[in-house]
Design a protein around this motif. Structure first.
Motif, PDB file in Angstrom:
ATOM      1  N   ALA A   1       0.812  -1.215   0.000  1.00 30.01           N
ATOM      2  CA  ALA A   1       0.000   0.000   0.000  1.00 30.01           C
ATOM      3  C   ALA A   1       0.850   1.271   0.000  1.00 30.01           C
ATOM      4  N   HIS A   2       2.157   1.142   0.233  1.00 28.19           N
ATOM      5  CA  HIS A   2       3.024   2.313   0.331  1.00 28.19           C
ATOM      6  C   HIS A   2       4.281   2.112  -0.513  1.00 28.19           C
ATOM      7  N   GLN A   3       4.354   2.841  -1.598  1.00 30.63           N
ATOM      8  CA  GLN A   3       5.543   2.768  -2.442  1.00 30.63           C
ATOM      9  C   GLN A   3       6.760   3.259  -1.657  1.00 30.63           C
ATOM     10  N   GLY A   4       7.828   2.524  -1.715  1.00 32.52           N
ATOM     11  CA  GLY A   4       9.035   2.905  -0.990  1.00 32.52           C
ATOM     12  C   GLY A   4       9.261   2.096   0.267  1.00 32.52           C
ATOM     13  N   LEU A   5       8.213   1.386   0.724  1.00 25.49           N
ATOM     14  CA  LEU A   5       8.360   0.519   1.893  1.00 25.49           C
ATOM     15  C   LEU A   5       8.615  -0.905   1.408  1.00 25.49           C
ATOM     16  N   LYS A   6       9.729  -1.459   1.830  1.00 22.13           N
ATOM     17  CA  LYS A   6      10.134  -2.799   1.400  1.00 22.13           C
ATOM     18  C   LYS A   6      10.052  -3.762   2.580  1.00 22.13           C
ATOM     19  N   VAL A   7       9.519  -4.955   2.342  1.00 23.97           N
ATOM     20  CA  VAL A   7       9.399  -5.963   3.395  1.00 23.97           C
ATOM     21  C   VAL A   7       9.989  -7.285   2.930  1.00 23.97           C
ATOM     22  N   SER A   8      10.783  -7.897   3.794  1.00 21.72           N
ATOM     23  CA  SER A   8      11.279  -9.253   3.555  1.00 21.72           C
ATOM     24  C   SER A   8      11.104 -10.051   4.843  1.00 21.72           C
ATOM     25  N   VAL A   9      11.056 -11.356   4.726  1.00 22.20           N
ATOM     26  CA  VAL A   9      10.807 -12.211   5.889  1.00 22.20           C
ATOM     27  C   VAL A   9      11.823 -13.342   5.926  1.00 22.20           C
ATOM     28  N   LEU A  10      12.536 -13.459   7.040  1.00 25.35           N
ATOM     29  CA  LEU A  10      13.459 -14.576   7.239  1.00 25.35           C
ATOM     30  C   LEU A  10      12.693 -15.748   7.832  1.00 25.35           C
ATOM     31  N   GLU A  11      12.868 -16.925   7.227  1.00 23.43           N
ATOM     32  CA  GLU A  11      12.187 -18.123   7.693  1.00 23.43           C
ATOM     33  C   GLU A  11      13.079 -18.901   8.653  1.00 23.43           C
ATOM     34  N   GLN A  12      12.504 -19.943   9.220  1.00 23.42           N
ATOM     35  CA  GLN A  12      13.191 -20.721  10.256  1.00 23.42           C
ATOM     36  C   GLN A  12      14.527 -21.273   9.782  1.00 23.42           C
ATOM     37  N   ALA A  13      14.574 -21.786   8.565  1.00 26.03           N
ATOM     38  CA  ALA A  13      15.819 -22.365   8.045  1.00 26.03           C
ATOM     39  C   ALA A  13      16.917 -21.309   7.925  1.00 26.03           C
ATOM     40  N   GLN A  14      16.532 -20.099   7.504  1.00 27.60           N
ATOM     41  CA  GLN A  14      17.510 -19.020   7.388  1.00 27.60           C
ATOM     42  C   GLN A  14      18.020 -18.595   8.766  1.00 27.60           C
ATOM     43  N   MET A  15      17.119 -18.576   9.741  1.00 33.44           N
ATOM     44  CA  MET A  15      17.533 -18.221  11.104  1.00 33.44           C
ATOM     45  C   MET A  15      18.506 -19.255  11.666  1.00 33.44           C
ATOM     46  N   LYS A  16      18.221 -20.498  11.373  1.00 30.22           N
ATOM     47  CA  LYS A  16      19.097 -21.564  11.863  1.00 30.22           C
ATOM     48  C   LYS A  16      20.489 -21.427  11.247  1.00 30.22           C
ATOM     49  N   LYS A  17      20.522 -21.096   9.959  1.00 33.49           N
ATOM     50  CA  LYS A  17      21.795 -20.934   9.261  1.00 33.49           C
ATOM     51  C   LYS A  17      22.587 -19.755   9.829  1.00 33.49           C
ATOM     52  N   LEU A  18      21.865 -18.715  10.279  1.00 34.17           N
ATOM     53  CA  LEU A  18      22.509 -17.533  10.842  1.00 34.17           C
ATOM     54  C   LEU A  18      22.922 -17.728  12.299  1.00 34.17           C
ATOM     55  N   GLY A  19      22.482 -18.828  12.911  1.00 32.32           N
ATOM     56  CA  GLY A  19      22.829 -19.089  14.302  1.00 32.32           C
ATOM     57  C   GLY A  19      21.939 -18.386  15.301  1.00 32.32           C
ATOM     58  N   MET A  20      20.692 -18.118  14.923  1.00 32.52           N
ATOM     59  CA  MET A  20      19.743 -17.448  15.832  1.00 32.52           C
ATOM     60  C   MET A  20      19.116 -18.472  16.784  1.00 32.52           C
ATOM     61  N   ASN A  21      19.947 -19.103  17.566  1.00 34.03           N
ATOM     62  CA  ASN A  21      19.473 -20.210  18.408  1.00 34.03           C
ATOM     63  C   ASN A  21      18.656 -19.739  19.611  1.00 34.03           C
ATOM     64  N   ALA A  22      18.871 -18.498  20.043  1.00 32.84           N
ATOM     65  CA  ALA A  22      18.070 -17.968  21.146  1.00 32.84           C
ATOM     66  C   ALA A  22      16.628 -17.761  20.684  1.00 32.84           C
TER      67      ALA A  22
ATOM     68  N   PRO B   1       8.543 -19.584  13.458  1.00 42.18           N
ATOM     69  CA  PRO B   1       8.884 -18.181  13.721  1.00 42.18           C
ATOM     70  C   PRO B   1       9.148 -17.423  12.424  1.00 42.18           C
ATOM     71  N   LYS B   2       9.097 -16.116  12.523  1.00 42.64           N
ATOM     72  CA  LYS B   2       9.420 -15.240  11.396  1.00 42.64           C
ATOM     73  C   LYS B   2      10.272 -14.084  11.915  1.00 42.64           C
ATOM     74  N   LEU B   3      11.189 -13.625  11.111  1.00 45.92           N
ATOM     75  CA  LEU B   3      11.880 -12.366  11.379  1.00 45.92           C
ATOM     76  C   LEU B   3      11.483 -11.417  10.259  1.00 45.92           C
ATOM     77  N   ILE B   4      10.616 -10.475  10.594  1.00 47.42           N
ATOM     78  CA  ILE B   4      10.060  -9.544   9.607  1.00 47.42           C
ATOM     79  C   ILE B   4      10.956  -8.318   9.522  1.00 47.42           C
ATOM     80  N   VAL B   5      11.367  -7.968   8.320  1.00 47.84           N
ATOM     81  CA  VAL B   5      12.267  -6.838   8.100  1.00 47.84           C
ATOM     82  C   VAL B   5      11.560  -5.812   7.222  1.00 47.84           C
ATOM     83  N   LEU B   6      11.356  -4.613   7.760  1.00 45.74           N
ATOM     84  CA  LEU B   6      10.742  -3.521   7.012  1.00 45.74           C
ATOM     85  C   LEU B   6      11.787  -2.443   6.781  1.00 45.74           C
TER      86      LEU B   6
END
Length: 498
Positions: A213-234, A246-251
């Protein structure tokens, strides 16, 4: 709701309802005096008879007042004369809108702004008028099969101003106020939705909807497998007892110069918190759907940033997970290695917010932020310390803390500065890991911030504990949308627009 600013006389203006103020000592506002003259002392008569006493936020609706151009007259209490500040004025304005929403009026002309309000100009009054009106008009009924109260007809408010210069300032105030209100309403809605609807995946979908709904706002989402690869064990240790991944939402909002370092906001989003293996008591556990209000406030603030097209770079990070007791759930005594490489002994699985935040704070480093602010419904200890009026603020940067405190005052969304330091940090010691995730009952809000500071020590960082301010209990149960106004003002000030 539509907002306009005009000059005019309360005695002659043609409107569905004229709104005027009365002080506690019986003194009439200037607009009320104008009306009193043409209505054969209607207003002063109501005051003298004791029918209206001018108590702060009190109201009295007078239908079809003879001699007026207005179809209705609404008296609003302003409290003690000479002590009208922005908080009291906003309370009076919200009370007026609440009455108007229950009438057949489609529009109204408010003369409350003709009174002197301490430290407030036409821009400020207009902005808070819009925010208070939208906050009052907010309703959450999308989960009801039958809506008992029909929508109000009231949809336009005109605020009195002295001249064209004030009119121009008020127009900007209305624009900014509506932008803040939009973000606050979004945060309230996300908080009010139940945990079986507002899951981590739902939050991610809502963020993507916002971006579309807003040009210029970008969103991406990290999934569980990506978090595991990054070592987000907490972070992953919190979600492993849930069937909701889980999701890691990035705006991302890049409205400022390309080379300018962004402000990063990190919002805790536990979409439902049972406490995990350290399960919470049953009473009021339904309110743990509000444990994602930090994340909701980040999404809401990003909505405001995009709506107002702020010339600033902002990154919003929302780690989202559900904390459930399951055969795979984390146990007290488990040790996890965070994305930063530091190890944490999980002594209490109900202190999970800091576990998802610490990995998100580490992830925020890749954006080389100028400042990082995390927002979380983190500790009951903060509620004990500050109640439900002020958010707790802790920081490793006093100038940043002062900046946020000022934003809270200007936005009427205040915080209180609490200390952190080595003495408190010592309480996190563990015999088996680098440190523990809890440090006992003493200074619980502060030691929780000390935990987060171990992941931000070389950053300009602040932590807002909103456990007491993000929602209300009892008959008024529901999300407040705080601290969206504070965060929006902080970013608007940094962007140089307010």
């Amino acid at each position: 709701m539509d907002f306009t600013a005009k000059t005019g006389s309360a005695a002659t203006v043609r409107t569905d309802c004229a709104v005027v103020g009365i002080y506690k000592d019986g003194r009439l506002s200037e607009a009320a005096r104008e009306i009193d003259v043409v209505t054969d002392k209607l207003v002063s008569g109501l005051v003298k008879s004791g029918d209206f006493r001018g108590q702060p936020g009190s109201t009295l609706l007078v239908p079809k007042p003879a001699g007026l151009g207005a179809r209705r007259l609404l008296l609003v209490g302003l409290g003690e004369a000479g002590k009208l500040d922005l908080k009291a004025w906003r309370k009076a304005h919200g009370a007026a809108v609440k009455v108007l929403l229950g009438t057949g009026a489609r529009e109204a002309f408010s003369f409350l702004s003709s009174e002197t309000v301490a430290d407030a100009d036409p821009y400020t009054l207009a902005r808070h008028a819009a925010e208070a009106a939208e906050e009052t008009a907010y309703r959450f009924d999308e989960m009801k099969s039958v809506v008992e109260t029909p929508p109000s007809k009231f949809n336009r408010l005109t605020m009195w101003v002295a001249d064209r210069k004030a009119q121009s300032a008020a127009s900007l105030g209305f624009k900014h106020g509506q932008g803040v209100a939009e973000g606050q309403s979004l945060a309230r809605r996300l908080g009010n939705l139940p945990g079986n609807v507002c899951t981590p995946a739902f939050l991610a979908a809502e963020a993507k909807k916002l971006a579309s709904a807003h040009q210029g706002l970008k969103v991406s989402v990290l999934e569980q497998a990506q978090m595991k690869k990054l070592g987000m064990n907490a972070l992953l240790s919190v979600s492993q007892g849930s069937r909701q991944p889980p999701k890691l939402i990035v705006l991302e909002w890049r409205g400022g110069p390309k080379q300018k370092a962004p402000v990063a906001m990190v919002g805790k989003a536990i979409t439902f918190d049972t406490g995990g293996i350290c399960i919470k008591p049953a009473p009021a556990m339904d309110e743990m759907k509000f444990d994602m209000c930090g994340g909701a406030s980040v999404i809401g603030t990003m909505a405001t940033v995009a709506r107002l097209n702020l010339p600033i770079n902002v990154i919003g990070l929302v780690p989202a997970a559900e904390n459930m007791p399951d055969g795979l759930a984390s146990r007290p005594g488990d040790i996890v290695t965070t994305m930063s490489g530091q190890t944490v002994e999980i002594l209490n699985t109900d202190a999970e917010g800091r576990l998802i935040l610490c990995d998100a704070l580490t992830y925020a480093r890749r954006y080389k932020p100028a400042t990082v602010v995390d927002i979380a419904t983190l500790t009951g200890a903060c509620v004990i310390a500050l109640g439900h009026h002020l958010s707790g603020l802790m920081s490793n940067d006093d100038s940043l803390a002062d900046e946020l405190l000022r934003a809270g005052v200007e936005a009427e969304d205040r915080a209180w500065h609490l200390p952190i330091g080595a003495d408190y940090d010592e309480q996190l010691k563990s015999n088996f890991a680098d440190f523990a995730n809890v440090a006992g009952r003493d200074a619980g809000a502060i030691t929780a911030a000390c935990f987060l500071n171990r992941f931000t020590r070389d950053l300009s960082w602040a932590h807002l504990d909103i456990a007491g301010t993000a929602w209300k209990s009892g008959q008024a149960k529901g999300g407040t949308g705080r601290p969206v106004p504070l965060l929006a003002q902080f970013l608007m000030s940094r962007a140089g627009v307010a």
